[in-house]
Motif scaffolding. Structure first.
Motif, short mmCIF file in Angstrom:
data_model
loop_
_atom_site.label_atom_id
_atom_site.label_comp_id
_atom_site.label_asym_id
_atom_site.label_seq_id
_atom_site.Cartn_x
_atom_site.Cartn_y
_atom_site.Cartn_z
N LEU A 1 0.85 -1.18 0.00
CA LEU A 1 0.00 0.00 0.00
C LEU A 1 0.89 1.23 0.00
CD1 LEU A 1 -2.59 -1.01 2.75
CD2 LEU A 1 -2.80 -1.29 0.27
N THR A 2 0.52 2.21 -0.79
CA THR A 2 1.26 3.47 -0.83
C THR A 2 0.28 4.63 -0.76
OG1 THR A 2 1.21 3.53 -3.25
CG2 THR A 2 3.11 2.47 -2.22
N GLY A 3 0.74 5.74 -0.29
CA GLY A 3 -0.12 6.92 -0.25
C GLY A 3 0.63 8.13 0.27
N PHE A 4 0.03 9.29 0.02
CA PHE A 4 0.59 10.51 0.58
C PHE A 4 -0.54 11.49 0.81
CE2 PHE A 4 0.80 11.25 -4.02
CZ PHE A 4 0.24 12.50 -4.15
N TYR A 5 -0.28 12.47 1.67
CA TYR A 5 -1.27 13.52 1.99
C TYR A 5 -0.48 14.78 2.32
CZ TYR A 5 -4.95 16.17 4.27
OH TYR A 5 -5.84 17.14 4.62
N GLY A 6 -0.90 15.92 1.72
CA GLY A 6 -0.21 17.15 2.01
C GLY A 6 -0.73 18.30 1.18
N GLY A 7 0.14 19.19 0.80
CA GLY A 7 -0.26 20.35 0.02
C GLY A 7 0.74 20.65 -1.08
N GLU A 8 0.22 21.29 -2.15
CA GLU A 8 1.07 21.66 -3.27
C GLU A 8 0.53 22.96 -3.86
OE1 GLU A 8 2.20 19.91 -7.68
OE2 GLU A 8 1.88 18.49 -6.02
N SER A 9 1.40 23.93 -4.06
CA SER A 9 0.97 25.23 -4.59
C SER A 9 2.16 25.92 -5.23
CB SER A 9 0.40 26.10 -3.47
OG SER A 9 1.41 26.42 -2.54
N GLN A 10 1.83 27.01 -5.99
CA GLN A 10 2.91 27.77 -6.59
C GLN A 10 3.54 28.71 -5.59
OE1 GLN A 10 1.46 29.74 -10.12
NE2 GLN A 10 1.54 27.86 -11.35
N GLN A 11 2.76 29.25 -4.71
CA GLN A 11 3.27 30.18 -3.72
C GLN A 11 3.35 29.49 -2.36
OE1 GLN A 11 4.46 33.10 -4.61
NE2 GLN A 11 3.80 32.73 -6.74
N LEU A 12 4.43 29.72 -1.64
CA LEU A 12 4.61 29.11 -0.33
C LEU A 12 3.50 29.52 0.63
CD1 LEU A 12 6.44 27.35 1.43
CD2 LEU A 12 7.72 29.42 2.04
N SER A 13 2.99 30.73 0.49
CA SER A 13 1.94 31.20 1.39
C SER A 13 0.62 30.47 1.17
CB SER A 13 1.73 32.71 1.21
OG SER A 13 1.40 33.00 -0.15
N ASP A 14 0.45 29.84 0.00
CA ASP A 14 -0.80 29.12 -0.29
C ASP A 14 -0.71 27.64 0.05
OD1 ASP A 14 -1.83 31.49 -1.30
OD2 ASP A 14 -1.12 31.06 -3.34
N SER B 1 -3.11 10.84 -2.22
CA SER B 1 -3.18 9.68 -3.11
C SER B 1 -3.13 8.43 -2.27
CB SER B 1 -2.02 9.70 -4.11
OG SER B 1 -1.98 8.51 -4.87
N VAL B 2 -3.90 7.42 -2.62
CA VAL B 2 -3.89 6.12 -1.98
C VAL B 2 -3.85 5.07 -3.08
CG1 VAL B 2 -5.13 4.47 -0.53
CG2 VAL B 2 -5.13 6.90 0.05
N GLY B 3 -2.95 4.10 -2.95
CA GLY B 3 -2.86 3.09 -3.98
C GLY B 3 -2.44 1.75 -3.41
N ALA B 4 -2.69 0.71 -4.16
CA ALA B 4 -2.29 -0.65 -3.79
C ALA B 4 -1.58 -1.28 -4.98
CB ALA B 4 -3.49 -1.48 -3.38
#
Length: 458
Positions: A311-324, A334-337
């Motif tokens: 099982l693999t997965g990740f959780y977090g944030g992604e944006s162009q600006q660090l403040s966002d 994402s969650v995967g098997a």
């Protein structure tokens, strides 16, 4: 999404464990080791039966400072750390991934981008996890093997401790025997030197011939050669004992060791002592734990036939600006098997299974062989209790007889009935018998050590 995850976790926890479970190899053992009933139980510190405080102190020093014993303790720590590493594979791996990038796209591509879109920045911060489910018990078997290796290293330390104590006790009594042999040789040299002075006076007076004088002189030189030979043997024994005690190189070079006075205990084997007691010997426990570890590795090898599920997965944030980055709209997950079933490995998996099977059979043979050797050593040690006692008693009786014979030979020589050659031959025999009696006493004490060690040092 939750129900499939719960189902996968349930399957992982309920997964099977491939490979054979351990079974101790069958071995025909005698019913017991019984002899005469012992008057008292074997003490935990069995060397205390000699009632020698100096010996007790030397054993304690060796147990505290011997380098081989300390190295064995470090091997235990290595095995314990390896178990931690191996067991960690049963649990998920998790980590924090952070990244920042700036990219430039081509302005001459098939689909030209506006000037404000050619450059881009990405900020990313996620928690990622990966877990290979131990559905077939591969990692459980690996942990089982690592635990057995840890137990083997602990038993190995006990075996080294048992051998160390035996070597110290034997070395101590060998050193004392050489002390006694040196004293006998020194007394013999003094006595023969006085005899040579007397024969020289007789020769000067014309009472004895040059042949008789040179015979006495030869015996003096023989005694003179014997003394340094015993000194050298004692020096080697003292050095060996100092190394066993774990002393510093300076102290090994000096090798100053105390001597004490020991009693000779009456050692007996308890009646109807169960033969299974020998299976608790450290060397046998070590051999069996190695067998357990090899048996568990068969399961690790067999698990390669079956699919690996992760099982693999990740959780977090992604944006162009660090403040966002921490805004709700920047969330990403994402969650995967994954499932990987081997189809063709060129015989590698089968070879791995065959290899572990062969290693396990070898370990089983070595374990049974160790049991056989243990019972052989015990049989010899039990028989040695009476045999070495009888040898010692016979040597002491022979020494008394030859001492009396020498007294009579001197009387007859002084009265002209006995030849000088016959007198010298009696003296030579007495010297040999006295040295043999010392060795017999040392062997008797060594036999006691052998018995305690054959029974596992307890």
């Amino acid at each position: 999404m939750t129900k499939p995850l719960v189902l996968v976790l349930a399957l992982a926890l309920a997964g099977c464990t491939v490979g054979p479970d351990y079974e101790r190899p069958a071995a025909e053992l005698p019913a017991d080791l019984g002899m005469t009933t012992a008057a008292a139980a074997v003490p935990q510190k069995w060397w205390s039966v000699f009632n020698d405080p100096v010996l007790d102190a030397l054993v304690d020093e060796a147990l505290a400072a011997n380098r081989d014993l300390k190295a064995a303790a470090e091997r235990i720590e290595q095995s314990r750390s390896q178990l931690t590493i191996t067991r960690a594979a049963q649990f998920p791996d998790a980590g924090i991934e952070a990244g920042s990038s700036r990219d430039k796209a081509s302005a001459m591509g098939a689909f030209p981008l506006p000037s404000d879109a050619i450059y881009s920045k990405t900020q990313r911060l996620v928690i990622s996890a990966n877990w290979e489910l131990d559905f077939w018990g591969k990692y459980r078997r690996a942990s089982e093997s690592a635990r057995a290796e840890l137990a083997a290293s602990e038993a190995g330390r006990d075996a080294i401790r048992n051998t160390l104590v035996g070597d110290v006790v034997r070395g101590y009594f060998a050193m004392r025997a050489l002390d006694e042999s040196a004293a006998i040789a020194e007394r013999t040299l003094v006595g023969r030197s006085k005899s040579l002075e007397l024969q020289q006076l007789r020769y000067d007076s014309g009472v004895v011939s040059e042949l008789e004088l040179e015979q006495v002189r030869s015996d003096v030189q023989g005694a003179r050669a014997l003394v340094p030979a015993i000194y050298q043997r004692r020096l080697r024994q003292e050095g060996s004992l100092a190394v066993l005690l774990g002393r510093a190189p300076k102290d090994v070079f000096n090798a100053k060791l105390e001597r004490g006075i020991s009693t000779e205990p009456a050692v007996e084997v308890p009646a109807a002592l169960p033969s299974e007691l020998l299976l608790r010997r450290p060397d046998l426990r070590q051999a069996e734990e190695h067998l357990k570890a090899a048996n568990a590795r068969i399961g690790v090898a067999r698990a390669a036939y079956f699919p690996s599920i992760s099982l693999t997965g990740f959780y977090g944030g992604e944006s162009q600006q660090l403040s966002d980055l921490f805004k709700a709209t920047a969330r990403t997950w994402s969650v995967g098997a994954n499932l990987l079933q081997p189809l063709f490995a060129g015989g590698q998996i089968r070879g791995g299974v065959d290899l572990e099977n062969a290693r396990t059979r070898e370990a089983a043979l070595q374990y049974v062989q160790s049991i056989a050797i243990a019972f052989r050593e015990t049989r010899e040690a039990i028989a040695a209790q009476s045999n070495t006692r009888e040898i010692l008693e016979a040597q002491r009786a022979r020494e008394r007889s030859l001492s009396r014979a020498l007294e009579l030979a001197r009387l007859r020589y002084d009265n002209g009935v006995y030849s000088l050659f016959e007198l010298l031959e009696t003296e030579r025999q007495l010297l040999v018998v006295r040295l043999e009696a010392v060795d017999a006493d040392r062997d008797r004490r060594s036999a006691i050590v052998d018995l305690y060690q054959a029974l596992g040092g307890s």
